[in-house]
Design a protein around this motif. Sequence first.
Motif, PDB file in Angstrom:
ATOM      1  N   ARG A  95       0.836  -1.197   0.000  1.00 21.78           N
ATOM      2  CA  ARG A  95       0.000   0.000   0.000  1.00 21.78           C
ATOM      3  C   ARG A  95       0.873   1.250   0.000  1.00 21.78           C
ATOM      4  NH1 ARG A  95      -4.899  -1.152   4.257  1.00 21.78           N
ATOM      5  NH2 ARG A  95      -5.619  -3.070   3.279  1.00 21.78           N
ATOM      6  N   TYR A  96       0.360   2.288  -0.671  1.00 26.47           N
ATOM      7  CA  TYR A  96       1.046   3.573  -0.748  1.00 26.47           C
ATOM      8  C   TYR A  96       0.002   4.676  -0.595  1.00 26.47           C
ATOM      9  CZ  TYR A  96       4.430   0.564  -3.139  1.00 26.47           C
ATOM     10  OH  TYR A  96       5.295  -0.447  -3.474  1.00 26.47           O
ATOM     11  N   PRO A  97       0.372   5.807  -0.002  1.00 23.38           N
ATOM     12  CA  PRO A  97      -0.584   6.906   0.136  1.00 23.38           C
ATOM     13  C   PRO A  97      -0.782   7.699  -1.161  1.00 23.38           C
ATOM     14  CG  PRO A  97       1.509   7.514   1.118  1.00 23.38           C
ATOM     15  CD  PRO A  97       1.634   6.076   0.699  1.00 23.38           C
ATOM     16  N   ALA A  98       0.155   7.549  -2.108  1.00 31.34           N
ATOM     17  CA  ALA A  98       0.085   8.290  -3.372  1.00 31.34           C
ATOM     18  C   ALA A  98       0.890   7.526  -4.416  1.00 31.34           C
ATOM     19  CB  ALA A  98       0.647   9.700  -3.189  1.00 31.34           C
ATOM     20  N   LEU A  99       0.779   7.961  -5.656  1.00 31.43           N
ATOM     21  CA  LEU A  99       1.520   7.327  -6.749  1.00 31.43           C
ATOM     22  C   LEU A  99       3.014   7.582  -6.610  1.00 31.43           C
ATOM     23  CD1 LEU A  99      -0.765   8.322  -9.751  1.00 31.43           C
ATOM     24  CD2 LEU A  99      -0.423   6.009  -8.850  1.00 31.43           C
ATOM     25  N   GLY A 121     -19.400   8.773  -5.153  1.00 24.39           N
ATOM     26  CA  GLY A 121     -18.060   9.274  -5.428  1.00 24.39           C
ATOM     27  C   GLY A 121     -16.948   8.245  -5.347  1.00 24.39           C
ATOM     28  N   ARG A 122     -17.221   7.095  -4.730  1.00 23.11           N
ATOM     29  CA  ARG A 122     -16.167   6.077  -4.638  1.00 23.11           C
ATOM     30  C   ARG A 122     -15.844   5.532  -6.021  1.00 23.11           C
ATOM     31  NH1 ARG A 122     -18.257   1.454  -1.599  1.00 23.11           N
ATOM     32  NH2 ARG A 122     -20.186   2.170  -2.549  1.00 23.11           N
ATOM     33  N   MET A 123     -14.562   5.369  -6.283  1.00 26.83           N
ATOM     34  CA  MET A 123     -14.132   4.830  -7.571  1.00 26.83           C
ATOM     35  C   MET A 123     -12.827   4.076  -7.366  1.00 26.83           C
ATOM     36  SD  MET A 123     -13.184   6.895 -11.096  1.00 26.83           S
ATOM     37  CE  MET A 123     -14.875   7.347 -11.469  1.00 26.83           C
ATOM     38  N   THR A 124     -12.675   2.988  -8.103  1.00 26.70           N
ATOM     39  CA  THR A 124     -11.417   2.249  -8.145  1.00 26.70           C
ATOM     40  C   THR A 124     -11.002   2.110  -9.602  1.00 26.70           C
ATOM     41  OG1 THR A 124     -11.998   0.978  -6.160  1.00 26.70           O
ATOM     42  CG2 THR A 124     -10.256   0.074  -7.577  1.00 26.70           C
ATOM     43  N   LEU A 125      -9.748   2.424  -9.888  1.00 22.87           N
ATOM     44  CA  LEU A 125      -9.157   2.162 -11.199  1.00 22.87           C
ATOM     45  C   LEU A 125      -8.178   1.015 -11.023  1.00 22.87           C
ATOM     46  CD1 LEU A 125      -8.307   5.721 -12.591  1.00 22.87           C
ATOM     47  CD2 LEU A 125     -10.454   4.472 -12.705  1.00 22.87           C
ATOM     48  N   TYR A 159      -7.542   3.706  -5.411  1.00 24.02           N
ATOM     49  CA  TYR A 159      -8.806   3.863  -4.697  1.00 24.02           C
ATOM     50  C   TYR A 159      -8.988   5.328  -4.332  1.00 24.02           C
ATOM     51  CZ  TYR A 159      -8.339  -1.180  -3.836  1.00 24.02           C
ATOM     52  OH  TYR A 159      -8.193  -2.533  -3.972  1.00 24.02           O
ATOM     53  N   GLY A 160     -10.205   5.825  -4.454  1.00 24.52           N
ATOM     54  CA  GLY A 160     -10.420   7.207  -4.048  1.00 24.52           C
ATOM     55  C   GLY A 160     -11.831   7.681  -4.298  1.00 24.52           C
ATOM     56  N   ARG A 161     -11.945   8.997  -4.323  1.00 20.29           N
ATOM     57  CA  ARG A 161     -13.219   9.677  -4.558  1.00 20.29           C
ATOM     58  C   ARG A 161     -13.096  10.472  -5.844  1.00 20.29           C
ATOM     59  NH1 ARG A 161     -17.284   8.423  -1.512  1.00 20.29           N
ATOM     60  NH2 ARG A 161     -16.667   7.589   0.482  1.00 20.29           N
ATOM     61  N   LEU A 215     -10.152  11.683 -10.247  1.00 23.07           N
ATOM     62  CA  LEU A 215     -10.088  10.822  -9.073  1.00 23.07           C
ATOM     63  C   LEU A 215      -9.052  11.363  -8.109  1.00 23.07           C
ATOM     64  CD1 LEU A 215     -10.871   8.134  -7.617  1.00 23.07           C
ATOM     65  CD2 LEU A 215      -8.969   7.075  -8.863  1.00 23.07           C
ATOM     66  N   ASP A 216      -9.487  11.713  -6.899  1.00 22.28           N
ATOM     67  CA  ASP A 216      -8.576  12.065  -5.815  1.00 22.28           C
ATOM     68  C   ASP A 216      -8.194  10.756  -5.128  1.00 22.28           C
ATOM     69  OD1 ASP A 216      -8.555  14.892  -6.127  1.00 22.28           O
ATOM     70  OD2 ASP A 216     -10.547  14.968  -5.214  1.00 22.28           O
ATOM     71  N   ILE A 217      -6.941  10.399  -5.262  1.00 20.89           N
ATOM     72  CA  ILE A 217      -6.461   9.101  -4.788  1.00 20.89           C
ATOM     73  C   ILE A 217      -6.309   9.103  -3.268  1.00 20.89           C
ATOM     74  CG2 ILE A 217      -4.549   7.458  -4.889  1.00 20.89           C
ATOM     75  CD1 ILE A 217      -3.980   8.621  -7.741  1.00 20.89           C
ATOM     76  N   GLU A 218      -6.908   8.112  -2.626  1.00 16.40           N
ATOM     77  CA  GLU A 218      -6.792   7.929  -1.180  1.00 16.40           C
ATOM     78  C   GLU A 218      -5.840   6.788  -0.834  1.00 16.40           C
ATOM     79  OE1 GLU A 218     -10.893   7.277  -0.241  1.00 16.40           O
ATOM     80  OE2 GLU A 218     -11.359   9.425  -0.272  1.00 16.40           O
ATOM     81  N   LEU A 219      -5.716   5.824  -1.755  1.00 16.87           N
ATOM     82  CA  LEU A 219      -4.871   4.658  -1.523  1.00 16.87           C
ATOM     83  C   LEU A 219      -4.418   4.093  -2.858  1.00 16.87           C
ATOM     84  CD1 LEU A 219      -3.779   2.332   0.346  1.00 16.87           C
ATOM     85  CD2 LEU A 219      -5.993   1.212   0.008  1.00 16.87           C
ATOM     86  N   VAL A 220      -3.152   3.747  -2.932  1.00 19.33           N
ATOM     87  CA  VAL A 220      -2.586   3.033  -4.081  1.00 19.33           C
ATOM     88  C   VAL A 220      -2.181   1.664  -3.568  1.00 19.33           C
ATOM     89  CG1 VAL A 220      -0.703   2.976  -5.765  1.00 19.33           C
ATOM     90  CG2 VAL A 220      -1.727   5.175  -5.113  1.00 19.33           C
ATOM     91  N   GLN A 221      -2.561   0.620  -4.304  1.00 22.13           N
ATOM     92  CA  GLN A 221      -2.202  -0.733  -3.893  1.00 22.13           C
ATOM     93  C   GLN A 221      -1.632  -1.487  -5.088  1.00 22.13           C
ATOM     94  OE1 GLN A 221      -5.235  -3.748  -3.410  1.00 22.13           O
ATOM     95  NE2 GLN A 221      -4.297  -4.422  -1.503  1.00 22.13           N
TER      96      GLN A 221
END
Length: 189
Positions: free
Chosen positions: A4-8, A71-75, A90-92, A122-128
């Motif tokens: 997991r990462y907080p950002a790209l 608003g939830r979205m996953t790419l 993952y984000g909004r 997409l405002d990213i909340e989590l990168v996995q």
Amino acid sequence: MARRYPALQEAHREFIAAQQMFFVATAACDGHINLSPKGLDSLRVLDASRVAWLNHTGSGNETAAHVQRDGRMTLMFCAFEGDPLILRLYGRARAVHQQDADWEEMLALFPPMAGARQLFVLDIELVQTSCGFGVPLYDFRGQRELLPAWAEKKGRQGLEDYWREKNVLSLDGLDTDIMALNLGEKASS
């Protein structure tokens, strides 16, 4: 192993830039979950915490209906060649429509294409990341030109008519507000 990462990270950005396809998942609080493959030149990394993708006219408009309500979205991106990897963002998300002040600025990030109906930021909340060991290997042969050619042939009025017929309601009957948000028309309900 999943990480997991907080950002790209830079490696994630490079991986995304090399992908020819990604998947978008959204849902409202109940009803159907939508999962769609996306291709063409339709995704931009804006910064380490934001991406934008251009949504083209299609047979449904589920993402727009879901984003309005939740608003939830996953790419998701998968390595179909080279080293195995799955990358999820993952984000909004928020939609940018043709009536919005930032539409032209955001649209300019992408090559011109008939049929653009909205953008999503997409405002990213989590990168996995995860291994991707089970993802098969495929050879990329090219993007399909069917959707851009179809939209070009329809023309602006034909696309607006198509939106009225096919894109105003989600599978679960949720209003997408596409006509009001793109053309300033009031809802017909």
